[in-house]
Design an enzyme around this catalytic site. Structure first.
Site, PDB file in Angstrom:
ATOM      1  N   VAL A  56     -15.109 -14.214  83.244  1.00  0.00           N
ATOM      2  CA  VAL A  56     -14.720 -15.609  82.993  1.00  0.00           C
ATOM      3  C   VAL A  56     -14.945 -16.048  81.542  1.00  0.00           C
ATOM      4  O   VAL A  56     -14.476 -17.121  81.145  1.00  0.00           O
ATOM      5  CB  VAL A  56     -15.458 -16.598  83.935  1.00  0.00           C
ATOM      6  CG1 VAL A  56     -15.120 -16.311  85.395  1.00  0.00           C
ATOM      7  CG2 VAL A  56     -16.961 -16.576  83.706  1.00  0.00           C
ATOM      8  N   SER A 133     -28.006 -26.104  86.976  1.00  0.00           N
ATOM      9  CA  SER A 133     -29.344 -25.653  87.387  1.00  0.00           C
ATOM     10  C   SER A 133     -30.312 -26.803  87.144  1.00  0.00           C
ATOM     11  O   SER A 133     -30.069 -27.666  86.284  1.00  0.00           O
ATOM     12  CB  SER A 133     -29.784 -24.463  86.533  1.00  0.00           C
ATOM     13  OG  SER A 133     -31.160 -24.180  86.740  1.00  0.00           O
ATOM     14  N   TYR A 146     -30.600 -20.629  78.401  1.00  0.00           N
ATOM     15  CA  TYR A 146     -30.164 -20.908  79.777  1.00  0.00           C
ATOM     16  C   TYR A 146     -30.155 -22.420  80.063  1.00  0.00           C
ATOM     17  O   TYR A 146     -29.164 -22.972  80.533  1.00  0.00           O
ATOM     18  CB  TYR A 146     -31.089 -20.174  80.758  1.00  0.00           C
ATOM     19  CG  TYR A 146     -30.671 -20.306  82.205  1.00  0.00           C
ATOM     20  CD1 TYR A 146     -29.591 -19.581  82.709  1.00  0.00           C
ATOM     21  CD2 TYR A 146     -31.357 -21.150  83.077  1.00  0.00           C
ATOM     22  CE1 TYR A 146     -29.207 -19.702  84.041  1.00  0.00           C
ATOM     23  CE2 TYR A 146     -30.979 -21.271  84.411  1.00  0.00           C
ATOM     24  CZ  TYR A 146     -29.904 -20.544  84.891  1.00  0.00           C
ATOM     25  OH  TYR A 146     -29.522 -20.672  86.211  1.00  0.00           O
ATOM     26  N   LYS A 150     -26.893 -24.943  80.722  1.00  0.00           N
ATOM     27  CA  LYS A 150     -26.717 -25.681  81.980  1.00  0.00           C
ATOM     28  C   LYS A 150     -26.657 -27.195  81.729  1.00  0.00           C
ATOM     29  O   LYS A 150     -25.941 -27.917  82.432  1.00  0.00           O
ATOM     30  CB  LYS A 150     -27.834 -25.318  82.951  1.00  0.00           C
ATOM     31  CG  LYS A 150     -27.786 -23.856  83.417  1.00  0.00           C
ATOM     32  CD  LYS A 150     -26.471 -23.516  84.106  1.00  0.00           C
ATOM     33  CE  LYS A 150     -26.507 -22.174  84.817  1.00  0.00           C
ATOM     34  NZ  LYS A 150     -25.233 -21.861  85.496  1.00  0.00           N
TER      35      LYS A 150
HETATM   36  N1  LIG Z   1     -30.627 -18.179  91.907  1.00  0.00           N
HETATM   37  C1  LIG Z   1     -31.191 -19.253  91.397  1.00  0.00           C
HETATM   38  O1  LIG Z   1     -32.394 -19.480  91.539  1.00  0.00           O
HETATM   39  C2  LIG Z   1     -30.364 -20.257  90.620  1.00  0.00           C
HETATM   40  C3  LIG Z   1     -30.958 -21.455  90.246  1.00  0.00           C
HETATM   41  C4  LIG Z   1     -30.226 -22.387  89.523  1.00  0.00           C
HETATM   42  C5  LIG Z   1     -28.917 -22.114  89.191  1.00  0.00           C
HETATM   43  N2  LIG Z   1     -28.341 -20.940  89.565  1.00  0.00           N
HETATM   44  C6  LIG Z   1     -26.959 -20.702  89.162  1.00  0.00           C
HETATM   45  O2  LIG Z   1     -26.165 -20.378  90.298  1.00  0.00           O
HETATM   46  C7  LIG Z   1     -25.089 -19.510  89.902  1.00  0.00           C
HETATM   47  C8  LIG Z   1     -25.087 -18.289  90.791  1.00  0.00           C
HETATM   48  O3  LIG Z   1     -26.319 -17.630  90.656  1.00  0.00           O
HETATM   49  P1  LIG Z   1     -26.844 -16.487  91.637  1.00  0.00           P
HETATM   50  O4  LIG Z   1     -28.305 -16.669  91.725  1.00  0.00           O
HETATM   51  O5  LIG Z   1     -26.017 -16.415  92.869  1.00  0.00           O
HETATM   52  O6  LIG Z   1     -26.576 -15.214  90.682  1.00  0.00           O
HETATM   53  P2  LIG Z   1     -26.226 -13.684  90.966  1.00  0.00           P
HETATM   54  O7  LIG Z   1     -26.644 -12.948  89.741  1.00  0.00           O
HETATM   55  O8  LIG Z   1     -26.745 -13.243  92.292  1.00  0.00           O
HETATM   56  O9  LIG Z   1     -24.634 -13.731  91.057  1.00  0.00           O
HETATM   57  C9  LIG Z   1     -23.861 -14.103  89.925  1.00  0.00           C
HETATM   58  C10 LIG Z   1     -22.518 -13.385  90.008  1.00  0.00           C
HETATM   59  O10 LIG Z   1     -21.767 -13.793  88.856  1.00  0.00           O
HETATM   60  C11 LIG Z   1     -21.125 -12.663  88.296  1.00  0.00           C
HETATM   61  N3  LIG Z   1     -20.892 -12.901  86.870  1.00  0.00           N
HETATM   62  C12 LIG Z   1     -21.815 -13.095  85.897  1.00  0.00           C
HETATM   63  N4  LIG Z   1     -21.214 -13.279  84.704  1.00  0.00           N
HETATM   64  C13 LIG Z   1     -19.866 -13.201  84.947  1.00  0.00           C
HETATM   65  C14 LIG Z   1     -18.725 -13.309  84.127  1.00  0.00           C
HETATM   66  N5  LIG Z   1     -18.833 -13.516  82.797  1.00  0.00           N
HETATM   67  N6  LIG Z   1     -17.516 -13.187  84.693  1.00  0.00           N
HETATM   68  C15 LIG Z   1     -17.383 -12.976  86.030  1.00  0.00           C
HETATM   69  N7  LIG Z   1     -18.432 -12.860  86.852  1.00  0.00           N
HETATM   70  C16 LIG Z   1     -19.654 -12.964  86.318  1.00  0.00           C
HETATM   71  C17 LIG Z   1     -22.112 -11.520  88.532  1.00  0.00           C
HETATM   72  O11 LIG Z   1     -21.476 -10.250  88.455  1.00  0.00           O
HETATM   73  C18 LIG Z   1     -22.637 -11.859  89.926  1.00  0.00           C
HETATM   74  O12 LIG Z   1     -21.868 -11.252  90.947  1.00  0.00           O
HETATM   75  C19 LIG Z   1     -25.319 -19.211  88.421  1.00  0.00           C
HETATM   76  O13 LIG Z   1     -24.509 -20.068  87.635  1.00  0.00           O
HETATM   77  C20 LIG Z   1     -26.788 -19.533  88.215  1.00  0.00           C
HETATM   78  O14 LIG Z   1     -27.090 -19.877  86.879  1.00  0.00           O
HETATM   79  C21 LIG Z   1     -29.034 -20.006  90.276  1.00  0.00           C
END
Ligand SMILES: NC(=O)c1ccc[n+]([C@@H]2O[C@H](COP(=O)([O-])OP(=O)(O)OC[C@H]3O[C@@H](n4cnc5c(N)ncnc54)[C@H](O)[C@@H]3O)[C@@H](O)[C@H]2O)c1
Length: 249
Positions: A56, A133, A146, A150
């Site tokens: 993306v 986040s 990060y 966000k």
């Molecule tokens: N897990 C947490 O505690 C948490 C907390 C706050 C926010 N978030 C946010 O939630 C969202 C999802 O997080 P998650 O924990 O499910 O992460 P994750 O790492 O389990 O999954 C993220 C997915 O995004 C894909 N990805 C990353 N960069 C990409 C790119 N440039 N193009 C296409 N695909 C890409 C990865 O391959 C992966 O499959 C993120 O934006 C993260 O910042 C997560």
């Protein structure tokens, strides 16, 4: 008419749970991820979903991806900008390359995919949900890149709501608290996990499904007058100050 949801970062974690949520609501789901192996593995098992491999953060890949989705479905009703990366480090160690890696996915990616979907979303009067986040709402150590990415996503959501509302497009943001996914496991040490439990009124991490439920709601008709909002799905973390142990009973 079958509605279509486009979910980025759909190969695992919150994006995969969101995909399953939309499928259960009868949507077709375009699953987008740059991890081709994981994406194709997961999408093959899900009826109603199809995969488009794309990064993306790369404008040409985003344009190709959105064209492929529209060739398949002819419409986009819901866009969930979920793909994200985490890199925690002190300001002095965060060189420009590390900063850019975070910004190019977390911020550029949301901008690029939303822009490429705007014409299609105008046609359906569709909805955007951006995933930020709690790190974009409250600053903390080690999150210069990060947290800043966000916080920018939060403001980008408001820009989208302000400008796209007249076309019937709603834009909202979910700010998750900690969820046990591959992303958080990589950056949350046992000490960080314990500290979160202590600071969060509900005393635990969230499940991916708890994120998907709110994302799904914001995309649904039930939220038809909600736009420009930031919903912290965080067990109460954002609403509280530091939980001073001396103030506990
Ligand atoms: N897990 C947490 O505690 C948490 C907390 C706050 C926010 N978030 C946010 O939630 C969202 C999802 O997080 P998650 O924990 O499910 O992460 P994750 O790492 O389990 O999954 C993220 C997915 O995004 C894909 N990805 C990353 N960069 C990409 C790119 N440039 N193009 C296409 N695909 C890409 C990865 O391959 C992966 O499959 C993120 O934006 C993260 O910042 C997560």
């Amino acid at each position: 008419m079958t509605r279509t949801a486009l979910v980025t970062g759909a190969a695992r974690g919150i994006g995969l749970a969101t995909t399953k949520h939309f499928l259960a609501q009868g949507y077709r789901v375009a699953m987008i991820d740059r991890d081709a192996d994981a994406l194709l593995d997961e999408s093959a098992a899900l009826e109603g979903a199809f995969a488009v491999v794309a990064d993306v953060s790369q404008p040409d890949q985003v344009d190709r991806m959105v064209a492929e989705v529209l060739a398949e479905t002819g419409r986009i009703d819901a866009l969930v900008n979920n793909a994200g990366v985490a890199d925690f480090g002190p300001i002095e160690d965060t060189d420009f390359a590390r900063w850019r890696v975070v910004m190019e996915t977390n911020l550029d990616g949301v901008f690029l995919v939303s822009q490429a979907c705007t014409a299609a979303l105008k046609e359906t009067r569709g909805a955007i949900v951006n995933i930020a986040s709690i790190s974009g709402l409250r600053a903390s150590t080690l999150r210069v890149a990060y947290g800043t990415s966000k916080a920018a996503v939060i403001h980008l959501t408001k820009q989208q709501a302000a400008e796209l509302g007249e076309h019937g497009i709603r834009a909202n943001c979910v700010a998750p608290g900690p969820v046990k996914t591959k992303l958080s496991i990589a950056v949350h040490s046992p000490e960080i996990i314990a500290a979160y439990h202590d600071a969060i009124p509900l005393n635990r991490y969230a499940s991916e499904d708890e994120m998907a439920n709110v994302i799904g709601f914001l995309c649904s008709e039930a939220a038809s007058y909600v736009t420009g909002q930031i919903v912290a799905v965080d067990g109460g973390f954002d609403s509280t100050g530091i939980g001073l142990p001396a103030l506990r009973v």
